[in-house]
Design an enzyme around this catalytic site. Structure first.
Site, short mmCIF file in Angstrom:
data_model
loop_
_atom_site.label_atom_id
_atom_site.label_comp_id
_atom_site.label_asym_id
_atom_site.label_seq_id
_atom_site.Cartn_x
_atom_site.Cartn_y
_atom_site.Cartn_z
N SER A 57 43.83 -51.29 56.43
CA SER A 57 43.62 -50.56 57.68
C SER A 57 42.30 -50.97 58.34
O SER A 57 42.24 -51.20 59.55
CB SER A 57 43.56 -49.05 57.40
OG SER A 57 44.82 -48.60 56.97
N GLY A 72 53.41 -53.13 60.91
CA GLY A 72 53.44 -52.04 61.88
C GLY A 72 52.05 -51.73 62.41
O GLY A 72 51.87 -51.47 63.61
N ARG A 109 61.64 -50.93 63.08
CA ARG A 109 60.75 -49.75 63.04
C ARG A 109 60.53 -49.16 64.43
O ARG A 109 60.54 -49.87 65.43
CB ARG A 109 59.43 -50.14 62.36
CG ARG A 109 59.69 -50.59 60.93
CD ARG A 109 58.45 -50.97 60.21
NE ARG A 109 57.59 -49.81 60.00
CZ ARG A 109 56.37 -49.89 59.50
NH1 ARG A 109 55.86 -51.05 59.18
NH2 ARG A 109 55.66 -48.79 59.32
N SER A 130 50.04 -39.55 62.55
CA SER A 130 50.07 -41.00 62.39
C SER A 130 48.80 -41.61 62.93
O SER A 130 48.48 -41.47 64.11
CB SER A 130 51.27 -41.58 63.15
OG SER A 130 51.07 -42.97 63.37
N GLN A 174 48.36 -44.62 63.33
CA GLN A 174 48.70 -45.74 64.22
C GLN A 174 48.87 -45.25 65.65
O GLN A 174 48.39 -45.89 66.60
CB GLN A 174 49.96 -46.44 63.72
CG GLN A 174 49.73 -47.06 62.34
CD GLN A 174 50.95 -47.76 61.79
OE1 GLN A 174 52.00 -47.78 62.43
NE2 GLN A 174 50.82 -48.34 60.62
N ASP A 206 51.13 -44.10 51.85
CA ASP A 206 51.61 -45.39 51.32
C ASP A 206 51.72 -45.39 49.80
O ASP A 206 52.13 -46.38 49.20
CB ASP A 206 50.66 -46.51 51.76
CG ASP A 206 50.71 -46.71 53.27
OD1 ASP A 206 51.76 -46.42 53.88
OD2 ASP A 206 49.70 -47.15 53.85
N LYS A 262 58.92 -46.66 57.19
CA LYS A 262 57.89 -47.62 56.79
C LYS A 262 58.51 -49.02 56.73
O LYS A 262 59.55 -49.25 57.32
CB LYS A 262 57.26 -47.19 55.46
CG LYS A 262 56.50 -45.87 55.57
CD LYS A 262 55.30 -46.00 56.51
CE LYS A 262 54.56 -44.70 56.68
NZ LYS A 262 53.52 -44.78 57.72
N ARG A 276 61.61 -46.05 52.54
CA ARG A 276 61.02 -45.97 51.19
C ARG A 276 61.60 -44.84 50.35
O ARG A 276 61.61 -44.92 49.13
CB ARG A 276 59.50 -45.84 51.27
CG ARG A 276 58.85 -47.14 51.59
CD ARG A 276 57.34 -47.10 51.45
NE ARG A 276 56.83 -48.42 51.77
CZ ARG A 276 55.62 -48.66 52.23
NH1 ARG A 276 54.77 -47.68 52.43
NH2 ARG A 276 55.24 -49.90 52.49
N ARG A 306 55.26 -52.74 49.00
CA ARG A 306 54.90 -51.67 48.08
C ARG A 306 56.06 -51.31 47.14
O ARG A 306 55.83 -50.85 46.03
CB ARG A 306 54.40 -50.45 48.85
CG ARG A 306 53.13 -50.75 49.63
CD ARG A 306 52.35 -49.53 50.01
NE ARG A 306 51.48 -49.81 51.15
CZ ARG A 306 50.33 -50.46 51.06
NH1 ARG A 306 49.87 -50.88 49.90
NH2 ARG A 306 49.61 -50.68 52.16
C1 S3P Z 1 48.04 -47.07 58.80
C2 S3P Z 1 48.62 -45.85 58.99
C3 S3P Z 1 49.80 -45.38 58.25
C4 S3P Z 1 50.11 -46.24 57.03
C5 S3P Z 1 49.94 -47.71 57.30
C6 S3P Z 1 48.53 -48.02 57.78
C7 S3P Z 1 46.88 -47.45 59.62
O1 S3P Z 1 50.90 -45.39 59.12
O2 S3P Z 1 51.39 -46.00 56.53
O3 S3P Z 1 50.19 -48.48 56.15
O4 S3P Z 1 46.16 -48.41 59.27
O5 S3P Z 1 46.64 -46.79 60.65
P1 S3P Z 1 51.15 -44.15 60.13
O6 S3P Z 1 49.89 -43.91 60.83
O7 S3P Z 1 52.23 -44.56 61.09
O8 S3P Z 1 51.57 -43.02 59.23
#
Ligand code: S3P
Length: 441
Positions: free
Chosen positions: A25, A97, A125, A171, A173, A324, A351, A355, A398
């Site tokens: 991240s 993603g 996704r 999230s 993200q 994760d 994911k 999963r 994973r």
């Molecule tokens: C991440 C946020 C998570 C996680 C991903 C990394 C990030 O996803 O599952 O592996 O770096 O912001 P979500 O924010 O969609 O849950």
């Protein structure tokens, strides 16, 4: 690329000390923020996995200059907030993603057009959850596949609007995409999340000199306010070891009898330590040897000793802090005595693979009693796992690493149909595990 099957077998105890690669991240974010900064950002400990390298390629295509100066050492010459140029080619995010969604946000705040694509897993996704707020901010998706999926062509906003956005699911993200677009909007962009998700974006924004404030919201949530239209100031980034990668040797050391393993410089940001909390509740012997911090992130050396684990109930509000880690927690639960109930796992369905289904299938293939009830996963542990199955990894790193870990302690070997995707997040997984004494071939 043709699939590479791999099998894990039970061998002697695991012993040794290692540092897993840098946090995924933070690595994505360091490259993206570096690219949006005027001046030179030096990064050390960058994860050089395929996902992050794809983000690096995208930053180059958008006009930043990236130099690799050593192992994990990168220098980024940025273009400044709003300074990206229209890339000549499609931005290909491969399996990632995070890379794709964060860069969608960064591009949405620039007056340019870019096409985003990825592999078969990423094309499945959901991206509409990102397009919704970015559209409110003035970006337009000129084309997208059915359901708002990749490939997507996004036209960034000429004059981005600041918004107040409540994320529909916790999230990081979605939150990060809005904040990245908000960098070039006038006034304040506000994101409200009902449950706090990882906060690396907020921490890095502050580290790069942005005006960002974080306040509590409700019982578990946060309200993040970013003042837009200010330049970011270059600052060095030290990337700690990824707790989501450390999770695999950690659980391996817990379930292979007689093991003792030390994992160094593991990030211990409290929004990432749900697995540590859960394993401790299960009776795991994990000692924190030394803690320190760098660039706003805490890290620690952890000593893990094998021992008996017991089944526990994992509450839904813990999910964001270990989202994760459920595949590897399911493996730990299979070796525990008693039932482990993991609640509120809806997000696991979207994911790199579904999963929830992939974990349940993998457990069944190896003689572990488990069921899915709504959004919950229930694993009935007996203290031992038969093994003997081959697990379908569904392009998911994973799933591959979790079931290979299972095979290190099960009575019969556990195989995975394809180990190639491990390289997206944890290059060196196989040699590192072998260096501890694992039998993987
Ligand atoms: C991440 C946020 C998570 C996680 C991903 C990394 C990030 O996803 O599952 O592996 O770096 O912001 P979500 O924010 O969609 O849950």
């Amino acid at each position: 690329m043709s699939p590479t099957p791999l099998t894990a077998r039970r061998a002697g105890p695991l012993h040794g000390s290692l540092r897993v690669p840098g946090d995924k991240s933070i690595s994505h974010r360091a490259l993206i923020f570096g690219a949006l900064t005027v001046g030179e950002t030096n990064i050390s400990g960058l994860l050089e996995g395929e996902d992050v390298l794809n983000t690096g390629k995208a930053m180059r295509a958008l006009g930043a200059v990236l130099e690799r100066t050593g192992e994990g050492a990168w220098r980024v010459h940025g273009v400044g907030v709003g300074g990206f140029r229209t890339p000549a080619e499609t931005l290909d995010f491969g399996n990632s993603g995070t890379g794709c969604r964060l860069v969608l946000g960064a591009v949405a705040g620039c007056p340019i057009r870019a096409t985003f694509d990825g592999d078969a897993s990423l094309r499945r996704r959901p991206m509409q959850r990102i397009l919704d707020p970015l559209t409110q901010m003035g970006a337009r998706h000129e084309s997208a596949a059915a359901g708002g999926r990749l490939p997507i062509t996004l036209a960034g906003a000429r004059e981005p609007l600041p918004i107040l956005y409540r994320t529909p699911v916790p999230s990081a993200q979605i939150k990060s995409a809005v904040l990245l677009a908000g960098l070039s909007a006038p006034g304040e962009t506000v994101v409200i999340e009902s449950e706090a998700s990882r906060d690396h974006t907020e921490r890095l924004l502050a580290h790069f000199g942005a005006e960002v404030t974080v306040a509590p919201e409700g019982a578990h949530g946060r309200r993040i306010t970013l003042k837009g239209e200010s330049e970011l100031v270059a600052a060095p980034v030290v990337v700690p070891a990824d707790p989501s990668s450390a999770a695999f040797p950690m659980v391996a050391a817990l379930i292979v009898p007689g093991s003792q393993v030390t994992l160094t410089e593991v990030m211990t940001n409290p929004l990432r330590t749900g697995l540590l909390t859960t394993l401790t509740e299960m009776g795991a012997r994990i000692e924190i040897l030394e803690s320190r911090g760098d660039a706003g992130e805490a890290m620690a050396d952890l000593r893990i000793r094998a021992g008996e684990l017991r089944g526990v109930e994992v509450p839904p509000e813990r999910a964001p802090s270990m989202i994760d880690e459920y595949p590897i927690l399911a493996v730990a639960a299979a070796f525990a005595r008693g039932t482990t109930v993991m609640r509120g796992l809806k997000e696991l369905r979207v994911k790199e693979s579904d999963r929830l289904a992939a974990v349940a299938e993998g457990l069944a293939a190896n003689g572990v009693a488990a069921e899915i009830a709504g959004d919950d996963l229930i694993v009935h542990g007996t203290g031992a796992v038969a093994g003997g199955g081959t697990v379908t990894t569904h392009m998911d790193h994973r799933i591959a690493m979790a079931f290979l870990t299972m095979g290190l302690a099960s009575a019969r070997p556990v195989g995975v149909d394809d180990a190639t995707f491990i390289a997206t997040s944890f290059p060196g997984f196989v040699p590192m595990m072998r260096s501890l004494g694992a039998d993987l071939s």
